[in-house]
Design a protein around this motif. Structure first.
Motif, PDB file in Angstrom:
ATOM      1  N   PRO A 151      24.558 -47.595  72.933  1.00  0.00           N
ATOM      2  CA  PRO A 151      25.481 -47.180  74.001  1.00  0.00           C
ATOM      3  C   PRO A 151      25.768 -48.343  74.939  1.00  0.00           C
ATOM      4  N   ASN A 152      26.810 -49.085  74.661  1.00  0.00           N
ATOM      5  CA  ASN A 152      27.080 -50.279  75.457  1.00  0.00           C
ATOM      6  C   ASN A 152      28.099 -49.982  76.551  1.00  0.00           C
ATOM      7  N   SER A 153      28.262 -50.941  77.464  1.00  0.00           N
ATOM      8  CA  SER A 153      29.149 -50.731  78.608  1.00  0.00           C
ATOM      9  C   SER A 153      30.609 -50.904  78.226  1.00  0.00           C
ATOM     10  N   MET A 154      30.883 -51.100  76.935  1.00  0.00           N
ATOM     11  CA  MET A 154      32.271 -51.222  76.499  1.00  0.00           C
ATOM     12  C   MET A 154      32.772 -49.933  75.847  1.00  0.00           C
ATOM     13  N   SER A 155      31.923 -48.923  75.762  1.00  0.00           N
ATOM     14  CA  SER A 155      32.270 -47.692  75.037  1.00  0.00           C
ATOM     15  C   SER A 155      32.713 -48.010  73.623  1.00  0.00           C
ATOM     16  N   TYR A 156      32.032 -48.941  73.029  1.00  0.00           N
ATOM     17  CA  TYR A 156      32.462 -49.428  71.727  1.00  0.00           C
ATOM     18  C   TYR A 156      31.379 -49.153  70.702  1.00  0.00           C
TER      19      TYR A 156
END
Lengths: 466, 219
Positions: A151-156
């Motif tokens: 779960p990264n801060s890029m929603s990627y």
């Protein structure tokens, strides 16, 4: 009654384990390699050379990271050069280790017991070598972790439809399971080493690794169950991991890549080259460490027969590929066939046919199969041949595909070669360390092979009646 | 023969298995949390400027409309920082001898631009466009916070891609009537769900697929 692990063998076959061994002599012989054998000049020399190659490899990698992948010979038609060729080659080599330790365990092949330990080590080190290439060949290797679903801060999230993403899961799972399988197998042996030495520090280290193994029946019961379960898990893994690796190509639309035969044919090739590597390792190990009682002529010959069998599956792969190229009537595939036979890389295709198909046919002769010297040479030849196979598949298909304006050539650079040779150095350095620090053959599994290990039927019936 | 391991090893071994897992989970959580922390996003960090320009004073106290200074915001991709000329419209006569404003006058005299420190910094591979947001009913305060209460500007949002996409996936939650865009004190009404839906239809907000496709931002 025969032991359940015993396979029927002909009168003329060498035994799985030399007669006259006892529980004590097996332990003593294997443990003394680690605990009592002095460091010989041969070991020191071999390790030093491998270590130097490893340093050169690190320099080459630093240069690669500093300058970028442009230091390689890759270009626009041929985006995948040595890095992917080596990746597939190393992964393939690793597969024989799991085949020996897992599949042969499921098939209750007693002869696996003497070679499974170092074959598993070989798997681990080969997968470690292979695992470097997907990172090294990235243009921006420091962002490799974007391949993991977190779960990264890029929603990627990664693209789960790419076989290269499957590679990440396949290789990391394969490495983990191989490591766990290898370690579980090591636990009883580490306990034996712990009990074989009086040196407090060594006792402590092996004691820590053995995790309090006491040889109780309960331990053994759970150990065997876990080992068998892991073998059952590792077996589909061997097939699926190399299948996923083959998807890297067969999912693509490039003529020469887009073939449905790749998954089984890659797996067969993996086992082919893997057994070649097992032999390349086993033949010197049994000679220099004087363990011919454990790794007998039988193991050598059986490995050679597996090599011959898988070599024929690979031969079938070449034949069916050539046939379908003709039978399919696709002009690009016809050109591919022509290009392999007459194009700029024709020499290497013929070299592949000679090394992979022609030379290994000497394995039909028993005299070659049982001669360590000749078998060693044939195995080296197969390793070269299987490397060429990946080179032909990866590079030759890319140099000339659909559009003539994008035809190109691929010339490896010094960095390409350094990294190929460097991983060989890394692999060999790891093997040298492994031979020094851990039991190269499984003490506990060898003990099940000697006659004293047999539970007599009379006794078993008595227990039953009670 | 003496035992290799002291009895206390029992406890250490049990705890190390347990805490190994807990520590690994904590470390992973910590890294993920750190990536979103103001420490790395510079959220809420007040930055010193060459002149201590106060939005609180100009917008909050004086009631100057945002567009008086940030003229490009409705028509161009960048909202723009006002030139010295804009400052001097007033300050040629207002507080025209205050030392505090000397850098403005100096810039006017020497024709050298004031070097404002940029607070909202996006990477150059993100092509943000102000006018489209303003014209589709996204107010200043939705992204920049209540500028009218900031003596010095700080970054009110973390400006991470996750934050952008949260809104592009659900713009209804932030949509407001166009005439409220420059109202710094606007708060979402109780019927925002309903209002957002109506406004989305009225302003023809594109589908989520289009709003979150790569080329929307990373051209």
């Amino acid at each position: 009654m025969a032991k359940p692990t015993e396979v029927e063998i002909g009168e003329d076959k060498a035994p799985v384990i030399a007669p006259g061994l006892t529980f004590a002599s097996i332990t003593d012989k294997v443990a003394s390699i680690v605990l009592r054998r002095p460091i010989t000049n041969g070991w020191l020399f071999g390790f030093a050379i491998c270590f130097l190659i490893l340093q050169w490899f690190l320099l080459a990698v630093c240069w690669l990271f500093y300058k970028g992948v442009g230091v390689w010979g890759v270009n626009i038609p041929v985006g995948w050069g040595f890095a992917i060729v080596n990746f597939v080659w190393w992964i393939g080599i690793g597969h024989a280790g799991t085949l020996i330790s897992a599949i042969l365990l499921l098939l209750r092949q007693a002869w696996r017991n003497s070679i499974n330990r170092f074959a598993e080590a070989m798997t681990l080190f080969a997968v470690a070598c292979a695992g470097m290439f997907p990172l090294l060949h990235l243009g921006r290797p420091w962002l490799f972790y974007w391949l993991f679903p977190y779960p990264n801060s890029m929603s990627y999230w990664p693209q789960f439809r790419s076989p290269l993403v499957w590679d990440v899961f396949a290789v990391s799972t394969y490495l983990t399971i191989s490591l766990v399988f290898w370690f579980i197998g090591l636990i009883p042996d580490l306990a034996s080493l712990r009990d074989q030495t009086n040196n407090k520090a060594i006792k402590f280290v092996y004691g820590l690794l053995a995790m309090g193994w006491r040889n109780s029946v309960r331990h053994w019961h759970r150990y065997e169950t876990a080992y068998l379960l892991l073998a059952g898990l590792a077996t589909p893994l061997v097939l699926s991991v190399h299948t996923v690796v083959s998807f890297d190509f067969s999912i693509g639309i490039v003529p020469g890549w887009h073939t449905t035969i790749f998954p089984p044919y890659f797996v067969a090739g993996a086992i082919y080259s893997g057994f070649a590597m097992v032999l390349v390792l086993a033949i010197p190990i049994r000679k220099f460490y004087d363990i011919k009682e454990f790794i007998t002529e039988r193991h050598i010959e059986n490995s050679a027969m597996v090599m011959l069998a898988t070599g024929w599956i690979v031969a079938y792969g070449y034949a069916i590929e050539a046939f379908v190229n003709w039978y399919g009537g696709d002009p690009y595939e016809s050109f591919l066939r022509w290009n392999r036979l007459h194009g700029p890389y024709a020499f290497w295709y013929y070299a592949l046919l000679v090394t992979n198909l022609l030379v290994p046919q000497v394995l039909w002769f028993r005299r070659i199969r049982t001669s360590p010297f000749w078998l060693f040479l044939v195995s080296l030849d197969v390793l070269v041949g299987m490397w060429l196979e990946r080179f032909i598949i990866v590079v030759v298909s890319l140099t000339r595909d659909f559009v003539p304006s994008s035809f190109g050539q691929y010339y490896p650079t010094w960095n390409d070669w350094s990294i190929l040779v460097g991983t060989l150095g890394f692999f060999a350095a790891c093997m040298f360390l492994f031979l020094r620090l851990l039991p190269a053959v499984s003490i506990s599994e060898l003990k099940t092979l000697i006659p004293q290990a047999e539970v007599t039927v009379a006794h078993a019936e008595e227990v039953h009646e009670l | 023969m003496a035992q290799i391991f002291h009895r206390s090893t029992n406890l250490i071994a049990r705890f190390s298995v347990f805490f190994g897992l807990v520590l690994a989970a904590l470390a992973l959580g910590g890294v993920l949390e750190l990536a979103r922390a103001p420490y790395l996003t510079n959220q809420n960090v007040v930055r010193a400027q060459p002149i201590q320009f106060s939005h609180k004073h100009h917008v909050g106290d004086d009631g100057i409309d945002c567009r008086y200074c940030h003229t490009g915001v409705e028509t161009s991709a960048t909202a723009g920082i006002p030139p010295t000329k804009t400052c001097m419209n007033c300050h040629s006569v207002l507080f025209n001898n205050v030392g505090y404003l000397e850098p403005v006058r100096e810039s006017f005299r020497t024709d050298k631009s004031i070097e404002w420190v940029r607070v909202h910094r996006l990477a150059d591979f993100v092509y943000f466009n102000h006018s489209i947001h303003v014209n589709k009913g996204i107010g200043c305060s939705s992204c920049h916070g209540q500028i009218n209460q900031m003596p010095l500007v700080f970054q009110a949002s973390n400006l991470q891609m996750q934050w952008c996409l949260d809104c592009h996936r659900n713009p209804q939650a932030a949509l407001r009537p166009r005439d409220q865009v420059f109202n710094m004190d606007w708060k979402a009404p109780a019927n925002q769900a309903e209002l957002g839906k109506k406004l989305a239809a009225e302003y023809k907000i594109p589908s989520t697929e289009l709003l979150t496709s790569c080329s929307t931002c990373h051209r």
